[in-house]
Enzyme design. Sequence first.
Site, PDB file in Angstrom:
ATOM      1  N   HIS A 262       1.087   7.965  -5.758  1.00  0.00           N
ATOM      2  CA  HIS A 262       0.524   7.531  -4.165  1.00  0.00           C
ATOM      3  C   HIS A 262       0.336   9.065  -4.551  1.00  0.00           C
ATOM      4  O   HIS A 262       0.436   9.996  -5.097  1.00  0.00           O
ATOM      5  CB  HIS A 262       0.911   7.054  -2.767  1.00  0.00           C
ATOM      6  CG  HIS A 262       0.652   5.631  -2.619  1.00  0.00           C
ATOM      7  ND1 HIS A 262       2.083   4.186  -3.681  1.00  0.00           N
ATOM      8  CD2 HIS A 262      -0.203   4.525  -3.345  1.00  0.00           C
ATOM      9  CE1 HIS A 262       1.182   3.332  -3.584  1.00  0.00           C
ATOM     10  NE2 HIS A 262       0.380   3.470  -3.243  1.00  0.00           N
TER      11      HIS A 262
ATOM     12  N   SER B  72       2.791  -3.521   4.825  1.00  0.00           N
ATOM     13  CA  SER B  72       1.266  -1.844   4.171  1.00  0.00           C
ATOM     14  C   SER B  72       0.537  -1.436   5.451  1.00  0.00           C
ATOM     15  O   SER B  72       0.310  -2.804   5.905  1.00  0.00           O
ATOM     16  CB  SER B  72       0.710  -2.493   2.723  1.00  0.00           C
ATOM     17  OG  SER B  72       0.439  -0.447   2.884  1.00  0.00           O
ATOM     18  N   SER B  73       0.472  -1.204   5.612  1.00  0.00           N
ATOM     19  CA  SER B  73      -0.900  -0.530   6.736  1.00  0.00           C
ATOM     20  C   SER B  73      -1.959  -1.270   6.064  1.00  0.00           C
ATOM     21  O   SER B  73      -2.677  -0.946   6.875  1.00  0.00           O
ATOM     22  CB  SER B  73      -1.437   0.958   6.510  1.00  0.00           C
ATOM     23  OG  SER B  73      -0.990   1.544   5.994  1.00  0.00           O
ATOM     24  N   CYS B  74      -2.027  -1.226   4.757  1.00  0.00           N
ATOM     25  CA  CYS B  74      -3.626  -1.673   3.870  1.00  0.00           C
ATOM     26  C   CYS B  74      -3.763  -2.901   4.269  1.00  0.00           C
ATOM     27  O   CYS B  74      -4.535  -3.368   4.297  1.00  0.00           O
ATOM     28  CB  CYS B  74      -3.405  -1.682   2.641  1.00  0.00           C
ATOM     29  SG  CYS B  74      -2.482  -3.199   1.945  1.00  0.00           S
TER      30      CYS B  74
ATOM     31  N   TYR C  56      -3.588  -6.771  -3.353  1.00  0.00           N
ATOM     32  CA  TYR C  56      -2.244  -6.943  -2.234  1.00  0.00           C
ATOM     33  C   TYR C  56      -2.279  -6.856  -1.692  1.00  0.00           C
ATOM     34  O   TYR C  56      -1.521  -7.562  -0.314  1.00  0.00           O
ATOM     35  CB  TYR C  56      -1.985  -4.499  -3.011  1.00  0.00           C
ATOM     36  CG  TYR C  56      -0.478  -5.065  -2.320  1.00  0.00           C
ATOM     37  CD1 TYR C  56       0.818  -4.928  -2.887  1.00  0.00           C
ATOM     38  CD2 TYR C  56      -0.148  -4.152  -0.670  1.00  0.00           C
ATOM     39  CE1 TYR C  56       1.753  -4.654  -2.992  1.00  0.00           C
ATOM     40  CE2 TYR C  56       1.145  -3.374  -0.634  1.00  0.00           C
ATOM     41  CZ  TYR C  56       1.706  -4.120  -1.168  1.00  0.00           C
ATOM     42  OH  TYR C  56       3.068  -3.243  -0.883  1.00  0.00           O
TER      43      TYR C  56
ATOM     44  N   THR D 276       3.010   2.533   7.811  1.00  0.00           N
ATOM     45  CA  THR D 276       2.220   3.644   6.926  1.00  0.00           C
ATOM     46  C   THR D 276       2.141   4.655   5.498  1.00  0.00           C
ATOM     47  O   THR D 276       3.920   3.713   4.784  1.00  0.00           O
ATOM     48  CB  THR D 276       1.673   5.028   7.860  1.00  0.00           C
ATOM     49  OG1 THR D 276       1.055   5.971   7.604  1.00  0.00           O
ATOM     50  CG2 THR D 276       3.004   5.784   7.924  1.00  0.00           C
ATOM     51  N   ASN D 277       2.417   5.187   4.708  1.00  0.00           N
ATOM     52  CA  ASN D 277       2.354   6.116   3.583  1.00  0.00           C
ATOM     53  C   ASN D 277       3.707   6.192   3.781  1.00  0.00           C
ATOM     54  O   ASN D 277       3.848   7.389   4.607  1.00  0.00           O
ATOM     55  CB  ASN D 277       1.229   6.934   3.060  1.00  0.00           C
ATOM     56  CG  ASN D 277      -0.630   6.415   3.245  1.00  0.00           C
ATOM     57  OD1 ASN D 277      -0.705   5.993   2.630  1.00  0.00           O
ATOM     58  ND2 ASN D 277      -1.233   6.836   4.193  1.00  0.00           N
TER      59      ASN D 277
ATOM     60  N   LYS E 213      -0.060  -9.755   1.244  1.00  0.00           N
ATOM     61  CA  LYS E 213       0.769  -9.081   2.287  1.00  0.00           C
ATOM     62  C   LYS E 213       0.863  -9.392   3.842  1.00  0.00           C
ATOM     63  O   LYS E 213       1.446  -9.861   4.735  1.00  0.00           O
ATOM     64  CB  LYS E 213       1.009  -7.346   2.385  1.00  0.00           C
ATOM     65  CG  LYS E 213       1.507  -6.722   1.848  1.00  0.00           C
ATOM     66  CD  LYS E 213       2.749  -6.894   1.421  1.00  0.00           C
ATOM     67  CE  LYS E 213       3.661  -6.943   0.323  1.00  0.00           C
ATOM     68  NZ  LYS E 213       5.540  -6.967   0.518  1.00  0.00           N
TER      69      LYS E 213
ATOM     70  N   ASP F  39     -13.593  10.727  -1.582  1.00  0.00           N
ATOM     71  CA  ASP F  39     -12.867  10.727  -0.958  1.00  0.00           C
ATOM     72  C   ASP F  39     -11.504   9.491  -0.316  1.00  0.00           C
ATOM     73  O   ASP F  39     -10.966   9.569   0.969  1.00  0.00           O
ATOM     74  CB  ASP F  39     -13.626  11.088   0.534  1.00  0.00           C
ATOM     75  CG  ASP F  39     -13.493  13.243   0.314  1.00  0.00           C
ATOM     76  OD1 ASP F  39     -12.205  14.189  -0.046  1.00  0.00           O
ATOM     77  OD2 ASP F  39     -14.010  13.997   1.928  1.00  0.00           O
TER      78      ASP F  39
END
Length: 318
Positions: free
Chosen positions: A181, A109-111, A138, A166-167, A142, A271
């Site tokens: 999400h 994941s991009s996270c 998480y 990405t998402n 990863k 946000d």
Amino acid sequence: MISKDSYIYIAGHRGMVGSAVWRALQNEGYTNLIGKTSAELDLRNQKAVNDFIVNEKPDIIIDAAAKVGGILANNDFPYQFLMENMQIQNNLIQAAHENNIEKFIFLGSSCIYPKLAPQPLKEEYLLTAPLEPTNEWYAIAKISGVKLCQAIRSQFGKDFVSLMPTNLYGPFDNFDLKSSHVLPAMLRKFHEAKENNNAAVTLWGSGKPMREFLHVDDMAQAVLFAVNNVLPDYLYNVGTGTDITINELATTIQNSVGHTGEIVWDKTKPDGTPRKLMNSDKLNKLGWKATYSLEDGINKTYSWFIENQNNIKKINLK
């Protein structure tokens, strides 16, 4: 050599990503796909995983299995998100290495990238600054998987590669409002508001943050690309290279659903990160590119949602 009759095990084949990868491989003519449900094989059990790999002898393992969830779930269950994800990937990677599996594709994941890394995110930004606290458990799991694959690649010369999307969104997504999400949550909210005489839809924040979205079938094509090729590096971003504001996303989904009511932005709610865009040039230059426009992808996802809302357990519309 990988051929159309190679044995390919897809861990997590019932999830959104795993099922998309399964469809893509089937459509490409791969005939020996292997999948086990979590009831049939507990990937957290090291002995069970190793015994399974010894018995099945796959040529390729694609790890699309993970314990996933949104900010709330990550915050409430940090131990499980860190431990169970490490157990799943460590068991698969170790079994693949010890049983001389030809190719291993690890999906993340991009996270994994720092919260305040420069945009768009490049692979070399990994581990250069602190993570986003809301999903660090998480992310750390990863990152350890990425580094394990890199270590095996470096030390033993094996074709272990990590793809970081990405998402993602698309068929078999999670539409539960407590754990989904942003895109599937919006899609369900607009659908239910439309059914309720086009009632107003309240969304969190200002709508100004920017996000990138990739249809899961495009992600599956990136996995297929990694199956069919020996990629020269250990880590690749997988994205569209373009992003939109959350406000633009809401309008696109509203138009797709056909909702004509008001959109209300609750600016008392957070946000999140102002922008999150990935640089996918490395994989693009090798020959993979995303094909879905966001509008087409959302239309297709909404059609799937309508067709499956009554019989897909994961949607959890009750």
